[in-house]
Design a protein around this motif. Sequence first.
Motif: not given
Length: 147
Positions: A17, A20, A22-24, A26, A32, A35-38
């Motif tokens: 987090r 990235t 990312y706050r939703k 995980i 990564l 799903d997370l766009g990394v």
Amino acid sequence: MFYRPVLDLDDILVFVRAQTGYRKPISEHADLDRDLGVFGDDMSELLAAYSERFDVDMSRYRWYFHTGEEGLLNVGALFFKPPYARVRHIPVTPAVLLASARSGVWSVGYPAHVLPPRRFDLVINQAFGAVVLGAVVLALVWKYLLR
């Protein structure tokens, strides 16, 4: 013997987090990349920070199994597959990061594979770029010097 602190999934999730934004929620099985766009350079930067933060030897890491490359145009890929298009995608997940952090080495095993000794897609891209640059220079010379 080197002491490795006991880590849990929350340590990895806090790190992901922070890196990235990312706050939703995980999942430990979230990819990564997909799903997370990394992706691309972002994955490389995240894993470099991860390696440093958790003291993980990444010498076994093979980027092309986990993410693609950034870039607007890969003309060469129309003729020669880049490395990431030659292998099956393997997700980098928080569970994988945790296992590697606990052991101190990148824990993903890769299937047998062979890559060409040279990236011909990149050779074509360089040639294409040279042709485009040459055309621009010729157009400028024509417009400003030869008229």
